[in-house]
Design a protein around this motif. Structure first.
Motif, PDB file in Angstrom:
ATOM      1  N   LYS A 192     -21.633  10.444   5.860  1.00  0.00           N
ATOM      2  CA  LYS A 192     -21.647  11.702   6.600  1.00  0.00           C
ATOM      3  C   LYS A 192     -20.517  12.586   6.082  1.00  0.00           C
ATOM      4  N   GLU A 200     -30.569  11.916   6.894  1.00  0.00           N
ATOM      5  CA  GLU A 200     -29.407  11.605   6.070  1.00  0.00           C
ATOM      6  C   GLU A 200     -28.883  12.863   5.390  1.00  0.00           C
ATOM      7  N   TYR A 201     -27.624  12.778   4.960  1.00  0.00           N
ATOM      8  CA  TYR A 201     -27.016  13.829   4.155  1.00  0.00           C
ATOM      9  C   TYR A 201     -27.069  13.405   2.685  1.00  0.00           C
TER      10      TYR A 201
END
Length: 261
Positions: free
Chosen positions: A25, A226-227
């Motif tokens: 993150k 998700e990143y």
């Protein structure tokens, strides 16, 4: 004219942010939280409007974290009062849920104050999620007129005249209040606070509302999976030929080799 600005607190976008290797993150350690840039443009536009036409500007934010400093910074540059909808339930709202909470808290504020806001402003998008959806959904929830990407707002007779930014210039739109308007970047920058306004804003008492006071929080319909960081740019090829003709020939040969021509 009673104007309410919806402000979002975001990480300072002047700092390069990377993903944490363990959590995957954004690593926000040491990153200052500030008011969203487009919201600061909207605040400056609103303050200039009331300076020219009369009225006052209020600000409101929704979140789970402490955004009091951001709200007080807004008070230091022209807002008259601020409101904070603060609850852990607001930690993972999507655009629709955010607009629903904003609509509920605005209705609560209007009921408590005994008066309606004539104009509700939002930045056209936030610099973290960049959905650009909250303003439009909020207008639907509030059942008001709506214009996006404003760069100037004026009064004309009993209506609000909006300069709406387009790729070619701007549209001139006339709407009635109440209305929701999202603001793009005007042809000026936000003002800076003075020492006097900073000291005054620090003493301000900001009403805080919990989810229990505002209403039910609906579950987010959009979930972040998700990143992913953008891929790193590959190193280029340096052509060392000093002669221009040879340099161009070498460049063309390399492009042929890479099948780009």
């Amino acid at each position: 004219m009673k104007i309410l600005l919806c402000v979002k607190q975001v990480p300072d976008d002047s700092i390069e942010i990377h993903l944490d290797n363990k959590t995957n993150k954004p690593n926000l350690n040491g990153v200052t939280m500030v008011a969203n840039a487009f919201d600061t443009y909207a605040l400056e536009l609103a303050v200039r409007f009331v300076e020219a036409n009369g009225g006052d500007v209020s600000v409101v934010t929704v979140g789970a974290e402490d955004a009091l400093n951001t709200l007080k910074n807004c008070l230091a540059v022209g807002a008259k009062e601020a409101f904070f909808a603060k609850d852990d339930l607001y930690a993972d709202l999507d655009a629709t849920s955010t607009a629903e909470v904003l609509a509920d808290v605005i209705n609560k504020i209007e009921k408590d104050k005994g008066e309606k806001f004539d104009l509700i402003l939002c930045g056209k998008e936030s610099t973290d999620e960049i959905t650009g959806q909250v303003g439009a959904i909020l207008a639907e929830k509030m059942k008001t007129s709506y214009v996006s990407s404003a760069i100037e707002i004026n009064l004309k007779d009993a209506d609000i005249e909006v300069h709406q930014e387009t790729e070619e210039g701007y549209n001139l739109v006339s709407i009635e209040s109440p209305a929701v308007i999202t603001v793009s970047k005007p042809n000026y920058d936000p003002r800076y606070p003075t020492i006097k306004t900073k000291m005054k804003s620090r003493k301000a008492v900001i009403p805080t509302y919990s989810a229990a006071e505002i209403g039910e929080v609906k579950q987010a319909k959009v979930r972040l999976i998700e990143y992913v960081e953008p891929p790193k740019r590959e190193a280029g090829i340096k052509i060392n030929e000093k002669d221009a003709t040879l340099a161009v020939k070498a460049a063309i040969e390399q492009m042929k080799k890479d099948k780009t021509i």
